[in-house]
Design a protein around this motif. Sequence first.
Motif, PDB file in Angstrom:
ATOM      1  N   LYS A 267       0.746  -1.339   0.099  1.00 25.22           N
ATOM      2  CA  LYS A 267       0.091   0.014   0.020  1.00 25.22           C
ATOM      3  C   LYS A 267       0.862   1.320  -0.026  1.00 25.22           C
TER       4      LYS A 267
ATOM      5  N   ASP B  27       2.103   2.261  -6.633  1.00 26.18           N
ATOM      6  CA  ASP B  27       0.946   2.960  -7.059  1.00 26.18           C
ATOM      7  C   ASP B  27      -0.212   1.973  -7.483  1.00 26.18           C
ATOM      8  N   PHE B  28      -0.346   1.220  -6.323  1.00 27.81           N
ATOM      9  CA  PHE B  28      -1.487   0.081  -6.479  1.00 27.81           C
ATOM     10  C   PHE B  28      -2.977   0.631  -6.408  1.00 27.81           C
ATOM     11  N   ASP B  29      -3.951   0.232  -6.922  1.00 26.68           N
ATOM     12  CA  ASP B  29      -5.307   0.658  -6.674  1.00 26.68           C
ATOM     13  C   ASP B  29      -5.650  -0.590  -5.815  1.00 26.68           C
ATOM     14  N   ASP B  30      -7.032  -0.572  -5.210  1.00 23.65           N
ATOM     15  CA  ASP B  30      -7.550  -1.524  -4.587  1.00 23.65           C
ATOM     16  C   ASP B  30      -7.694  -2.670  -5.149  1.00 23.65           C
ATOM     17  N   SER B  31      -8.176  -2.901  -6.614  1.00 25.46           N
ATOM     18  CA  SER B  31      -8.069  -4.251  -7.286  1.00 25.46           C
ATOM     19  C   SER B  31      -6.687  -4.806  -7.409  1.00 25.46           C
ATOM     20  N   ALA B  32      -5.764  -4.026  -7.320  1.00 18.86           N
ATOM     21  CA  ALA B  32      -4.340  -4.774  -7.538  1.00 18.86           C
ATOM     22  C   ALA B  32      -3.916  -5.220  -6.235  1.00 18.86           C
ATOM     23  N   LEU B  33      -4.333  -4.576  -5.272  1.00 20.16           N
ATOM     24  CA  LEU B  33      -4.079  -4.872  -3.759  1.00 20.16           C
ATOM     25  C   LEU B  33      -4.792  -6.337  -3.336  1.00 20.16           C
ATOM     26  N   GLU B  34      -5.997  -6.271  -3.878  1.00 21.21           N
ATOM     27  CA  GLU B  34      -6.940  -7.481  -3.415  1.00 21.21           C
ATOM     28  C   GLU B  34      -6.390  -8.511  -4.343  1.00 21.21           C
TER      29      GLU B  34
ATOM     30  N   LYS C   2      -1.980  -7.361 -13.780  1.00 21.91           N
ATOM     31  CA  LYS C   2      -2.002  -8.449 -12.891  1.00 21.91           C
ATOM     32  C   LYS C   2      -1.084  -9.507 -13.225  1.00 21.91           C
TER      33      LYS C   2
ATOM     34  N   LYS D  42       0.526  -1.960 -12.111  1.00 24.54           N
ATOM     35  CA  LYS D  42      -0.864  -2.397 -11.770  1.00 24.54           C
ATOM     36  C   LYS D  42      -1.184  -3.570 -12.762  1.00 24.54           C
TER      37      LYS D  42
END
Length: 507
Positions: free
Chosen positions: A129, A133-140, A279, A277
């Motif tokens: 986090k 520069d990760f969004d919520d989708s990449a983190l999940e 996947k 980002k």
Amino acid sequence: MSTELTNTDGGVQVHLTQRLPDFLQRVNLKYVKLGYHYLVSHISTLFLVPLMAVIIVQASQLNSDDIHQLWLHLHYNLVSLVVFSVVFVLGSTVYIMTRPRSVYLVDYSCYRPPSHLQAKFHKFMEHSKLIGDFDDSALEFQRKILERSGLGEETYIPEALHRIPPRISMVAAREEAEQAMFGALDKLFASTNVKPSDIGILVVNCSLFNPTPSLSAMIVNKYKLRGNIRSFNLGGMGCSASVIAVDLAKDMLQVHRNTCAVVVSTENITQNWYFGKKKSMLIPNCLFRVGGAAVLLSNKPADRRRAKYKLVHVVRTHRGADDTAYRCVYQEQDEAGITGVSLSKDLMAIAGGALKTNITTLGPLVLPISEQLIFFATLVAKKLLNAKVKPYIPDFKLAFDHFCIHAGGRAVIDELEKNLQLLPVHVEASRMTLHRFGNISSSSIWYELAYIEAKGRMRKRNRVWQIAFGSGFKCNSAVWVALRNVKPSPNSPWEDCIDRYPVEIVA
């Protein structure tokens, strides 16, 4: 097997369910197959014993006149006997001088990073986090990969990635490489009492970090290796590069007599962490961890007494001519210009094809004749008679006692366990290495071998199959035979935790 009990006329009647006949049939087939393999494996003995009996009976019936006539026959053909003896001696000498030299694995060591470099799951996600520069989708996505990967909480990432912000520099990458390589080599030299000046051949493999001077030069400088050393630095060859390095060292040991070779296998993460980002390029972040191994090989006959293993076969398969296989593990930039390694969705299918080609070459070298006959009969029935029969998968459990399958990921281990019809104990070393150390690239097969030794399972004459997959796409195998009951070397990577393993991997 199950039974069903019912009360009939005051007594108890047992009704066997349909599963009992199936069970008995499987048991019968099992023993029929074992009997077949035993018969074929010992067929020469079965023929030799009656033949020797006939010869002994015939020899016992010879009288003194027959023996005298035989001596006269040999006396009159003395010239032929001398010529035959000379040819035999010369032929034996040529064979001994030109035959391939045996390559012995004297010992090896695996690097275990300090505990403060461990990557706990919650710490890994917190850093993701903060540093990317990760969004919520990449983190999940990363969280799900971690949960399903088969990795445990004690794997290691380099010092530079524990910093906020990360210290992504050439200096940090060199430090990671030095810690892994020198950590393994220090232990190797200590456990074998080999002086660095005794090393005649050095082979280093690391795919993603290739500085100038090279990693092999870094080792030469650190340990002051001799000036005429044959050193090699292999880059970009993926997770199967350790087998390639062993093969290169083996070829060099066929040329240079009475010398030792050191193979160093590692990977470098510091400059190859992906901060984008995409996947398919985030997966390596979740799987790859710090590790390294150093292996001492020798062709000196005197080293056989102290060596652990003898190298029997190396089989290499390269599918790079196929474009899909070539690009299935590919270092590139994403749409934002961020560099990373992309893993294709076709990876498992390509790995399966490469494995099939590899074992087609390896099979005749290691399988007992009984398995080869079944495989050949199935092939003839399928090709010539157009019979609708399933391809026969040889039982490699008859050829090998232990399997070191590259711990590239849970799916890789699952696929090989299924395709090769292995038992859970055969893939235990791979699963536990993945859990404890993660995907440590080309060095994983040595951590797996160390696991088997730490469990006390390696007995004299046991055969070991190391098999690894790598970018390109490659599938490579190395076969070793144990020269004695092997005990774990001092400072084994499993020394402080082997009693806790195996652990249950949550699905």
